[in-house]
Design a protein around this motif. Sequence first.
Motif, PDB file in Angstrom:
ATOM      1  N   GLY A  70     -22.210  -4.302  -2.484  1.00 12.99           N
ATOM      2  CA  GLY A  70     -21.948  -5.334  -3.478  1.00 12.99           C
ATOM      3  C   GLY A  70     -22.970  -5.380  -4.603  1.00 12.99           C
ATOM      4  O   GLY A  70     -23.844  -4.530  -4.716  1.00 12.99           O
ATOM      5  N   GLY A  71     -22.859  -6.421  -5.431  1.00 16.49           N
ATOM      6  CA  GLY A  71     -23.765  -6.613  -6.563  1.00 16.49           C
ATOM      7  C   GLY A  71     -25.098  -7.209  -6.152  1.00 16.49           C
ATOM      8  O   GLY A  71     -25.457  -7.183  -4.978  1.00 16.49           O
ATOM      9  N   GLU A  72     -25.796  -7.797  -7.125  1.00 19.82           N
ATOM     10  CA  GLU A  72     -27.173  -8.240  -6.848  1.00 19.82           C
ATOM     11  C   GLU A  72     -27.247  -9.315  -5.777  1.00 19.82           C
ATOM     12  O   GLU A  72     -28.138  -9.329  -4.963  1.00 19.82           O
ATOM     13  N   ASP A 104     -34.731   0.664 -20.935  1.00 17.59           N
ATOM     14  CA  ASP A 104     -34.531   2.061 -20.550  1.00 17.59           C
ATOM     15  C   ASP A 104     -33.155   2.330 -19.984  1.00 17.59           C
ATOM     16  O   ASP A 104     -32.521   3.324 -20.292  1.00 17.59           O
ATOM     17  N   HIS A 105     -32.685   1.410 -19.140  1.00 17.05           N
ATOM     18  CA  HIS A 105     -31.404   1.650 -18.488  1.00 17.05           C
ATOM     19  C   HIS A 105     -30.319   1.876 -19.508  1.00 17.05           C
ATOM     20  O   HIS A 105     -29.506   2.754 -19.389  1.00 17.05           O
ATOM     21  N   VAL A 107     -23.275  -4.394   1.742  1.00 19.31           N
ATOM     22  CA  VAL A 107     -23.981  -3.143   1.484  1.00 19.31           C
ATOM     23  C   VAL A 107     -23.656  -2.587   0.102  1.00 19.31           C
ATOM     24  O   VAL A 107     -24.535  -2.109  -0.603  1.00 19.31           O
ATOM     25  N   ASP A 167     -32.695  -5.028  -8.923  1.00 21.97           N
ATOM     26  CA  ASP A 167     -32.402  -3.604  -8.960  1.00 21.97           C
ATOM     27  C   ASP A 167     -32.943  -2.912  -7.721  1.00 21.97           C
ATOM     28  O   ASP A 167     -32.314  -2.025  -7.164  1.00 21.97           O
ATOM     29  N   ARG A 208     -25.493  -9.870  -3.253  1.00 18.57           N
ATOM     30  CA  ARG A 208     -24.530  -9.540  -2.218  1.00 18.57           C
ATOM     31  C   ARG A 208     -24.854 -10.140  -0.864  1.00 18.57           C
ATOM     32  O   ARG A 208     -23.956 -10.479  -0.108  1.00 18.57           O
ATOM     33  N   ALA A 256     -30.522  -3.348  -5.034  1.00 13.82           N
ATOM     34  CA  ALA A 256     -29.344  -2.495  -5.129  1.00 13.82           C
ATOM     35  C   ALA A 256     -29.676  -1.085  -4.660  1.00 13.82           C
ATOM     36  O   ALA A 256     -28.907  -0.455  -3.950  1.00 13.82           O
ATOM     37  N   PRO A 294     -27.341   4.010 -11.955  1.00 12.69           N
ATOM     38  CA  PRO A 294     -26.670   2.948 -12.678  1.00 12.69           C
ATOM     39  C   PRO A 294     -27.132   1.603 -12.137  1.00 12.69           C
ATOM     40  O   PRO A 294     -27.159   1.399 -10.932  1.00 12.69           O
ATOM     41  N   ALA A 295     -27.524   0.729 -13.019  1.00 14.50           N
ATOM     42  CA  ALA A 295     -27.958  -0.584 -12.569  1.00 14.50           C
ATOM     43  C   ALA A 295     -27.494  -1.599 -13.582  1.00 14.50           C
ATOM     44  O   ALA A 295     -27.121  -1.262 -14.698  1.00 14.50           O
ATOM     45  N   HIS A 342     -20.772  -1.380 -17.925  1.00 14.82           N
ATOM     46  CA  HIS A 342     -21.853  -1.880 -17.089  1.00 14.82           C
ATOM     47  C   HIS A 342     -22.099  -3.349 -17.287  1.00 14.82           C
ATOM     48  O   HIS A 342     -23.210  -3.832 -17.132  1.00 14.82           O
ATOM     49  N   ALA A 387     -31.951  -0.344  -2.630  1.00 16.61           N
ATOM     50  CA  ALA A 387     -32.229  -0.326  -1.201  1.00 16.61           C
ATOM     51  C   ALA A 387     -30.969   0.050  -0.449  1.00 16.61           C
ATOM     52  O   ALA A 387     -30.992   0.841   0.480  1.00 16.61           O
ATOM     53  N   HIS A 403     -27.240   4.659 -20.435  1.00 15.56           N
ATOM     54  CA  HIS A 403     -25.798   4.455 -20.424  1.00 15.56           C
ATOM     55  C   HIS A 403     -25.188   4.767 -21.774  1.00 15.56           C
ATOM     56  O   HIS A 403     -24.057   5.213 -21.852  1.00 15.56           O
ATOM     57  N   ASP A 437     -22.191   2.211  -6.211  1.00 20.44           N
ATOM     58  CA  ASP A 437     -23.509   2.810  -6.398  1.00 20.44           C
ATOM     59  C   ASP A 437     -24.262   3.137  -5.120  1.00 20.44           C
ATOM     60  O   ASP A 437     -25.032   4.080  -5.067  1.00 20.44           O
ATOM     61  N   VAL A 472     -34.637   3.834  -9.330  1.00 16.70           N
ATOM     62  CA  VAL A 472     -33.709   3.104 -10.178  1.00 16.70           C
ATOM     63  C   VAL A 472     -33.945   3.437 -11.641  1.00 16.70           C
ATOM     64  O   VAL A 472     -33.041   3.774 -12.383  1.00 16.70           O
ATOM     65  N   SER A 473     -35.219   3.365 -12.056  1.00 12.32           N
ATOM     66  CA  SER A 473     -35.465   3.544 -13.481  1.00 12.32           C
ATOM     67  C   SER A 473     -35.255   4.997 -13.892  1.00 12.32           C
ATOM     68  O   SER A 473     -35.135   5.307 -15.063  1.00 12.32           O
TER      69      SER A 473
END
Lengths: 552, 536
Positions: B163-165, B477-478, B161, A481, B167, A484, A471-472, B365, A486, B482, B114, A466-467
């Motif tokens: 979906g978002g966090e 970091d993410h 599967v 995260d 889900r 996601a 996209p997260a 995002h 997984a 982006h 994703d 992920v890191s």
Amino acid sequence: MPQEFVGPSIDWFALSPLLVLLGGGLFLLVAGALTPRWPRGWYALASASTAGTAAVLSVFQWSIIDRDGPGTLVAGALAFDHFAQFMTILLCSAVVLVSLLCDDDVRGTDREGPEVFALLLMAALGGVVMASANDLIVMFLGLEILSLALYVLVASDRRRSESQEGGMKYFVLGGFASAFFLYGIALLYGGTGSTNISDIVAGFQAGVSTGREDALILAGVALLLVGLGFKIAAVPFHVWVPDVYQGAPTPITAFMASVGKASAFAALLRVLVVALPFHRDDWRPVIWVLALLSLTLAPMMAIVQTNVKRMLAYGSISHAGFMLVAFEAAGHRAGEADPGTGMQSVVVYLAVYSALTIGTMAVISLVSRAQGGDTRLTILAGLATRHPVLALSLTLLLIAQAGVPLTSGFVAKFGAIQAAVTEGSYVIAIVAMAAAVIAAFVYLRIMVTVWMSTAPGADRQMLAYVSLGAPADDADGDAADGDAAAGAAATSTSTATATSTEVDTTGAAIAPEAITLSTAVVIAATVTFTIVVGVAPGWFLDLAANVTNYAR
Amino acid sequence: MQTITTDNWLLTVGTFLPLVGVLVLIFIPKGEEQLIKTLGIVTAGATLAVGIFTMFRFDFGQAEKLQFFVDVTWIEVIRSNYTIGLDGISLPLYLLSMVITFLVMIYTWDNMPDAGNPKAFYILMLLLQVGMAGTFIAQDLILFFVFFELVLLPMYFMIGVWGGEDRRYASLKFFLYTMFGSALMLVAFLALFFQTGAESFGFAQLIEAGAGIDRNVQIWIFAGMFIGFAVKVPMFPFHTWLPDAHTQAPTQGSVILAAILLKLGTYGFVRIAIPMLPEGAKAWAPVIAILAVIGIIYGALCCLAQTDMKRLIAFSSVAHMGFVMLGIATLTEFGINAALFGMIAHGWITGMLFFVAGAVKHRYHTLEIKRLSGLLTQVPRLGWILGLCAMASLGLPGLAGFWGEFPVILSAYNPGFGLSEPLFRTLMVIAALGTVLAAAYLLWLYQRTAFGEPTEEFAGRTTHAVGAAVAPDHADDHHDAHHDEELRDVTVTEWIAWTPLLIAIVVFGVYPQLMFRVFDPAVTELVARLGESLNP
């Protein structure tokens, strides 16, 4: 002048399924003991082919009954009707499948040998005797043959203390239940003057029923219900189920859930619907209560379990509740010329559930063996990554148990509800449907583990993935995260970049289960049955509609 | 009910064609992503083509009759048949399901969620399409139920599967709510069947015989169906699964959910519950109307309180479906026509809003309203599209949304079959207030996201990605990753997927008769039948 003893005339061919099972079981025991170890798989092959032969012979009996109508055998000791043959075919098919599973399970352990397979055949013999008993004493014989074999089978994994514990619990409680059953027979004999079902029915038809005898009969029915309630695992006689199902070797769990339950339901039918239709208003409310309790309590208990076999054990109790719903509907019409669809639904449910539970246990057995016999729910985590086909099969079997349309489970549940609604048992039908939803949650939980989580240990690498730039979402925490990703890993594609290759290798760190041919055959067979009956149930329902023409 | 059986292979082909695509897709290796996507789109396109051909073969002059009618034995033992047919009520919905699936698949070309794995994703969408189309053509209760339930699993997996966090929670909640509803619905179906003593589960027979059931029994059976359909719609107070499911679902899932799945519930009311149980419908109509209006106001108030754009749109669905249910509850031709129009219009508009929300999420995002601003300066075309959809959604005359709302409010002035006028007129006034609230939350949403200058966080991203200004709060970091991306306006794929919907919103907004003409004969027949049994 001493009276000469005249033996009953015996139609040997009609008895052939029983004889084949008996012969096969004894042969395995004797020959297995006298000869050196057979090559791998031969014991299972012997047991499977014996059971298969018995099933085929039973099909012949079916067509004879089609031609000549139902009757009795061995001086009225055994019934010779469609119901008995249906159950024989069901039980024998289950033995075939479970033999294949057991072969994989015992291979390479100190349990390898003829014993397990001989016991499977003996247990099936007991089950067939129960299903075709036309005499309560014969039924008791069948019950004991089945139970004794099952006690040993449950405890057959000598290395695992859970197996020993399960066997012991089952033995103590089972012995107790058998005693109840026997005492029930005794009281029934006192009340009706016979243990033969045909005689009992004839007695009622002749109109013998006085107050005193009535009390005996009612007490007898109550005790019989306790004994059989234990065997079908209905609440409140269910307390042994989770422990025993969890402790027994997984194929044996499948065997108990299919053969054990089916035989007990067959016996229940013989006693209540065939022998005691004249007391249907007395026993039907009891069934109603048993159904209600099983339906409501079992799924709730299942939700809080963390062991997948325990979950399925409670699931099995709730399925028994569904069958009792159909049984209750049959009770409204017991003894009438038009039997309704209740009994037909019970046998359909039994057959469908047997296939589903054997298939499910086959998958569980496979996965759990690769994890050293662990049966916690977590072992299924990430199965979709390791074995998509296996995961898909398990999913199908689970959604069928949840009762989703186009699977056999829906056909079975639909039949039960339909029967109940036809007879006006709305309360129990609605409770059953609500309970089905709670039970569905249990199966969904298993599916979630299979598809939407990853095997423990792979998490760290997932986070790295992920890191690295997948996209997260914003700062909602790494745990989310990881989740996601997984999903990403569970479905990672082969064209993905180098980062996801890394994920794949972590997936491979968990030893993938080796799928053996015999287990694969079992899974394929049960899945096929599930879909075929789900999409085109007509032929199967037609077949089951025959069973209500009982021999009396 | 009269039937026409010409060209009756069309519906079967149109419904099950996606299965052929599924079979082909199964044998394509996972890695061939382009091929998988192409095949998925081609299958959906072919299905749509069959659907459009069906439309041309449809005899609009006899829209009240069931056309392309097929009735063959399926499960003889339980007396359920494979009975299918299409009339003016189901044709638009049937087509809508095909159009939406096709467009969603095109959209997925560039916008795979994703979690990846387009193979499984396309297979699920095709399965979903079978279930949706099947529900609209089924003319047999058991067949209907099977299709109705078939929709559940693919959607469950889509949310669970891809979906978002949250889900898992959302997908479970979705599944259990809907399954609970259908459980009671199935009992109601069976009760209806046995109470009428009909020979089969066919709609026509049950409509014929249903009116003969005792009034109290009808009320009970209707209650069972009501719960089943109301969960799906969803009506207040059964709506709580919807915001979670919508928010967590991938864009594709949200669009299909909003555009089609919710309509299965309202369609069930119009097609099954009301015609089969006229007395039950009349008894329940005030309850439905009151719940619908509570839904309108409650949904609108919830919208005003949301901080997440997608969740806001989800709650707006509760409000809009409230209008639809109010129209149905009036039991008048006018009201039901308007409700049906509202169903279709909501499908386009809310589907589009979810598309836009997905596009915003893809670019920024985030969907948090307070972090978004100045869409019109940064991505002007996307901003304008959002504006159009928001206007359509709040019911601006000249756009499709208007014809779903305004006539419903009018129809509540004169409810049918002796339903209490004071009650419905009060509800009418409250519902009208609901439109004001709708304008408020949608305009507020638009104002906060589209007007003004971009927030500091995203300010530097319009054309260049150099030296991205990082807001200290969200610096990690993410986001650095982006912020290097270029912010693009509406892409070609998006244009292709969205244009048909945008055109439809405008065309049917200007000339709604195009749609009403299709519904009206069937609705007239439906209400006439109700009249026969309610005022003999």
